[in-house]
Design an enzyme around this catalytic site. Sequence first.
Site, short mmCIF file in Angstrom:
data_model
loop_
_atom_site.label_atom_id
_atom_site.label_comp_id
_atom_site.label_asym_id
_atom_site.label_seq_id
_atom_site.Cartn_x
_atom_site.Cartn_y
_atom_site.Cartn_z
N GLY A 158 0.83 -1.21 0.00
CA GLY A 158 0.00 0.00 0.00
C GLY A 158 0.86 1.24 0.00
CB SER A 159 1.29 4.05 -1.54
OG SER A 159 0.11 4.22 -2.31
N GLY A 160 0.71 5.94 0.71
CA GLY A 160 -0.02 7.10 1.22
C GLY A 160 -0.50 6.97 2.65
CB SER A 161 -0.21 7.09 5.67
OG SER A 161 1.12 7.53 5.76
N GLY A 163 -4.43 2.76 5.72
CA GLY A 163 -4.52 1.58 6.57
C GLY A 163 -3.45 1.49 7.63
NE ARG A 283 5.69 5.98 -4.04
CZ ARG A 283 5.65 6.72 -2.94
NH1 ARG A 283 6.17 7.94 -2.95
NH2 ARG A 283 5.09 6.27 -1.83
#
Length: 429
Positions: A158-161, A163, A283
């Site tokens: 996942g990404s963007g915090s 969960g 990235r």
Amino acid sequence: MARQALILVEGDRTSGLLYVQAAKRLGLYPITLVADPARYDYLAAEQVETIRVATDDLDALIRECSGLRDTYDIAGITGFTDLDESVSATVVKLCRHFDLPGPNPASIERCCDKFAQRQLLADAGVPMPAYRLAANAAEVESSAAEIGLPVIIKPAVGSGSSGVRLCRNADEIAEHTTYLLGGKHIWRSSPRILVEEFAQGPFYSVEIMGNEVVGVVAVDFGAPPHFVFRNTTFPAPLRDDEHRHIADVSLSCLRALGLGWGPTNIELRWTKRGPVVIEVNPRLAGALEPQLVHLACGIDLITEHIKLVIGEEWDLRRRHSQTAAAWFLVPDRDGTLDWIDGDNRASAVPGVVEAKLYVESNTRIVRKGDYRDRIGHIVAVSPSLAQTEAILQRAVDLINWSMTSFPNLGEQEESATPSGNAPMKDRAH
């Protein structure tokens, strides 16, 4: 001679437009392949040629790019998204198919799986929090007991915090595990949960291009239990020996994971035992860090990344030395945003580069505990840290909004002094 095109897979709310603009400055024609064009408002505003396609389907992307080659000379392919980290792995395979510059697909895939990443870093002796992998509630509970409270519980992919939560007791562990496994969290692969030690100390974001550490960004978060970026500053206020230590640990991550082509973002905390690596992202960072680097020292990471993507030489020379910082506006409750204003006043403050709101009045706000909670940002730059923070605070104080809590959440409340206006924190350690 066919027009040179840069293919951008998916988009990004903060850096997507900058990639489009940088491509045009380099004489390239940007074309975006995206699953849902409506997610990125700059595509329509900039009249970017956009093709709707399932960006998680490599064969579909190959077909679209093959068709585009009948009209354009595809100079390079890159991609990003604030939604799904696996896009990076798909883009690399797309580059390999068309024999275009790009990183090693296996290295990118290993990074996208946080557990696989952790194992490789651990084998290389990179300092990290203690961690366990869990597939169900019982395993989460036993892993937390082995590590000791408090713990961080998050999806392995996942990404963007999204969960990600700090859990301080058994009830919070049970609640968040139920959230992740009970159908509310969107899994893009088989559900696997990482349970990690809560490494405590100042948080830093390391910006790398190739094998060169460009700089270190200091990061402050909003209130726990979530990890929503509130304030970012470049360069981070570090001593020379601290900077060297962080750089050494960051470069050891590249060696362990087989990285070193293009941009890498490494997140870590400075703990009692020094730098401890939280995550390695293959990235550029997504919370305005590339913009801060550009403002502070003149290195345009986005333009230099595109140069690498199309096979040209990059230029990472510093041109000046200033301090840049960003402040993100984040509501402190759910509810209806009755009104919001002040962005024009904030933009007029000397030293403010940008004051941008992502939402309009009469918007329903339901916080997610991740990057989607941000409703705007302000960016400032000046010759010194103290001056930049003063400029930023003055601008933040000019942004006001009123929010009415949802009726089922208790009494209605109004707020004209939002949490986004809280005083900035002391980052000293």
